[in-house]
Design a protein around this motif. Structure first.
Motif, short mmCIF file in Angstrom:
data_model
loop_
_atom_site.label_atom_id
_atom_site.label_comp_id
_atom_site.label_asym_id
_atom_site.label_seq_id
_atom_site.Cartn_x
_atom_site.Cartn_y
_atom_site.Cartn_z
N ASP A 121 0.82 -1.21 0.00
CA ASP A 121 0.00 0.00 0.00
C ASP A 121 0.85 1.26 0.00
N GLN A 122 2.08 1.18 0.52
CA GLN A 122 2.97 2.34 0.49
C GLN A 122 3.93 2.31 -0.70
N TYR A 123 4.35 1.11 -1.12
CA TYR A 123 5.50 1.02 -2.02
C TYR A 123 5.22 0.19 -3.28
N PHE A 124 4.03 0.32 -3.84
CA PHE A 124 3.75 -0.48 -5.03
C PHE A 124 4.67 -0.12 -6.19
N ASN A 125 5.08 1.16 -6.29
CA ASN A 125 5.99 1.55 -7.37
C ASN A 125 7.35 0.88 -7.23
N GLN A 126 7.85 0.82 -6.00
CA GLN A 126 9.15 0.18 -5.77
C GLN A 126 9.08 -1.32 -6.04
N LEU A 127 8.01 -1.97 -5.60
CA LEU A 127 7.86 -3.41 -5.82
C LEU A 127 7.76 -3.73 -7.31
N LEU A 128 7.02 -2.92 -8.04
CA LEU A 128 6.90 -3.15 -9.48
C LEU A 128 8.20 -2.85 -10.21
N CYS A 129 8.95 -1.86 -9.71
CA CYS A 129 10.24 -1.55 -10.33
C CYS A 129 11.18 -2.74 -10.27
N ILE A 130 11.15 -3.50 -9.16
CA ILE A 130 12.01 -4.67 -9.03
C ILE A 130 11.70 -5.69 -10.14
N SER A 131 10.43 -5.70 -10.60
CA SER A 131 10.05 -6.58 -11.71
C SER A 131 10.12 -5.86 -13.05
N HIS A 132 10.79 -4.70 -13.08
CA HIS A 132 11.02 -3.92 -14.30
C HIS A 132 9.73 -3.35 -14.89
N VAL A 133 8.81 -2.96 -14.02
CA VAL A 133 7.57 -2.34 -14.46
C VAL A 133 7.54 -0.90 -13.96
N LEU A 134 7.24 0.04 -14.86
CA LEU A 134 7.14 1.46 -14.53
C LEU A 134 5.70 1.91 -14.77
N VAL A 135 5.04 2.40 -13.72
CA VAL A 135 3.65 2.85 -13.82
C VAL A 135 3.63 4.34 -14.14
N LEU A 136 2.89 4.68 -15.20
CA LEU A 136 2.78 6.08 -15.65
C LEU A 136 1.31 6.49 -15.62
N GLN A 137 0.94 7.22 -14.57
CA GLN A 137 -0.43 7.67 -14.42
C GLN A 137 -0.63 9.03 -15.10
N LYS A 138 -1.90 9.38 -15.32
CA LYS A 138 -2.20 10.69 -15.88
C LYS A 138 -1.77 11.79 -14.92
N ARG A 139 -2.05 11.56 -13.64
CA ARG A 139 -1.62 12.50 -12.62
C ARG A 139 -0.20 12.15 -12.18
#
Length: 435
Positions: A121-139
């Motif tokens: 809930d705090q670090y979904f961006n960091q967890l996804l980065c470890i799997s080489h995924v970058l989330v790009l939201q509109k905001r």
């Protein structure tokens, strides 16, 4: 009589045994800094005539006759390699900054500090980065990623760069748009009953030559049957899927192709995932009458869903999409998350910098009562964008393989308890449907 035991493949103490595979995996991570996946479905394959001590793998059903064999097997088949080595790739320059290099630096930071980042809930961006995924939201002003790596202006530029690389019409044909609006407006104002409105929309679809626009017309028609002029209150998850999500996605994404099926999912994808919870929805492409690959995944929750569950669903969507991109070697893949009647669409691409970028496409509010039916008119252009992009998904040539980056084992993603401060909201406002 054989003895099958669970031990750590990396410890020198062979007398230390464990009661479960999970305890082995947790020990291996905490003591040896190695992540092991939980693909241990099924019973261990112990030979009936074995006479020696056997060593059970904590990640699968295989057994080994020596600790040396066990370690070789774990290293070669299961261990998540903590490595910052990237394959050669071209840069991804935006605003004078090499985003690919920034991502590599951020990836290294996330690996070195991963024991701090397992609370999704705090670090979904960091967890996804470890799997080489970058989330790009509109905001881009959430501040959920360190600004020294990704300032808001760079995230916004990256989102726009990926969106601009996609081909889709900016708006519907004006005549079709006006025709849909007039039909829905007449239905809303009781100048046309439900059946007559549906008949008019089907007639319009029959004359439409653009297949993506035809799918949008059929989507509007598919949403009309359950809409009543009643105070129905909160729509439950099962009703939401059966009465609204399934008819909508079926018409929008799979109607035009006899080899494409949109369905509520009842199986875990066969793409190497260690996630034991199936997605709620999927769109599947068939070849020679058999399942070939997924083009869309979906997760659905009613409006009472907790923020943690919403973020976990989103995290699973990202991993399902990334693994499908790798296994099926796709040009892209669509996914959506519905929280109550609010549905947000995303599209994942494999960038030239070997980053799996998940970009937010847009959000649609599904009308569930007659008084709200005009909301669908606002969503027509967004639906056309989604339908057009989805139609472009296909397998790549064998000479253009997507990069097979390691994926963080799901059991290390902690989502059982809320770790955010009570007054702080997660950065997934659009994802969790809470604007």
């Amino acid at each position: 009589m054989n003895t099958a035991i669970r031990i750590c493949p990396y410890c020198n103490d062979d007398n230390k045994t464990f009661k479960s595979n999970q305890k082995v995996r947790i020990h291996v991570y905490t003591q040896h800094n190695v992540l092991l996946p939980s693909n241990d479905r099924g019973k261990p394959m112990i030979p009936a005539n074995a006479k020696t001590k056997l060593y059970l793998c904590a990640c699968c059903t295989k057994v080994h006759e020596s600790k040396h064999e066990l370690r070789q097997h774990v290293d070669n088949e299961h261990s998540f390699k903590f490595t910052t080595t990237f394959p050669d790739f071209p840069g991804w320059t935006l605003q004078g900054t090499d985003l690919a290099e920034r991502f590599r630096e951020y990836f290294t930071h996330c690996l070195e500090n991963c024991n701090k980042y397992f609370d999704v809930d705090q670090y979904f961006n960091q967890l996804l980065c470890i799997s080489h995924v970058l989330v790009l939201q509109k905001r881009s002003q959430y501040g959920s990623m360190p600004v020294e790596y990704f300032p808001p202006s760079l995230l916004k530029a990256a989102h726009q760069d990926v969106i601009s690389s996609l081909t889709y019409p900016v708006s519907m044909d004006s005549n079709i748009y006006i025709s849909i609006k007039n039909i829905v407006h007449d239905y809303h104002d009781n100048r046309m009953d439900n059946l007559t409105a549906r008949h008019a929309l089907l007639g319009l679809a029959m004359t439409c030559k653009n297949e993506a626009e035809r799918n949008v017309i059929l989507t509007v028609e598919a949403l009309l049957p359950p809409i009543k002029d009643l105070d129905i209150g909160l729509v439950g998850e099962s009703e939401l899927i059966a009465s609204f999500i399934h008819p909508m996605i079926q018409a929008l994404l799979s109607y035009e192709n006899d080899d494409k099926v949109a369905r509520c999912s009842n199986t875990i994808p066969d793409n190497g995932t260690d996630i034991t919870k199936r997605p709620d929805y999927e769109v599947i492409m068939f070849e020679q009458y058999k399942e070939s690959y997924r083009t869309c995944y979906g997760e659905v929750k009613n409006g009472c869903s907790s923020e943690i569950n919403s973020i976990l669903d989103f995290y699973r969507l990202c991993i399902f999409c990334k693994l499908e991109m790798v296994v099926s070697n796709l040009t892209g893949i669509l996914c959506f998350q519905a929280i109550g009647p609010t549905i947000t669409f995303y599209y994942m691409v494999h960038t030239s910098a070997t980053i799996y970028a998940l970009v937010e496409l847009g959000t649609v509010e599904i009308p569930t009562t007659k008084k709200d039916v005009m909301k669908i008119i606002i969503a027509l252009d967004e639906l056309l964008k989604v339908a057009t992009i989805h139609r472009s998904i296909k397998k790549k040539k064998s000479s253009e393989m997507n990069t097979s980056h390691p994926t963080l084992p799901f059991e290390f993603v902690q989502g059982k308890k809320k770790t955010l401060p009570a007054k702080r909201k997660p950065s997934l406002t659009s994802i969790s449907g809470r604007r």
